[in-house]
Design a protein around this motif. Structure first.
Motif: not given
Length: 119
Positions: A99-119
């Protein structure tokens, strides 16, 4: 089904999570009550909530197997750098996805959040 209209993540500490999403990630608070905080981003295009648990989560690991993806209109290299400057620990390198370039962070409860720069 044709559309997911809303998501709510159960969190361990509502106030700590609220601070993370607003002060570190830049989400805007749309609505709050004692059990939940609804966020909006980019004039409401990305709306979701964090909330107090609906069931007992004591001793349980939250976020395992869950990834919430946000499409962004900015360069993910710059966004990741800004997040790191805000004290956020990212979870791995920027990746190429179908879908494009992305990276992940985790919130304080451990949920993975992905931020995607779409194609």
């Amino acid at each position: 089904m044709r559309q997911l209209t809303f998501a709510a993540l159960q969190v361990k500490d509502l106030e700590a999570s609220k601070d993370f999403y607003t002060k570190k990630l830049g989400f805007e608070v749309g609505n709050t009550n004692p059990q939940a905080c609804v966020f909006k981003y980019n004039k409401g295009e990305a709306s979701f909530a964090i909330r107090t648990p609906l069931e007992d989560i004591e001793g349980k690991e939250l976020g395992v197997g869950v990834s919430v993806w946000f499409a962004v209109n900015e360069n993910v290299d710059e966004l990741k750098k800004r997040f790191i400057e805000n004290g956020i620990t990212t979870d791995g390198p920027i990746i190429e996805t179908p879908f494009g370039r992305a990276f992940h962070v985790k919130d304080p409860s451990g949920y993975k959040l992905t931020f995607l720069e779409t194609k």
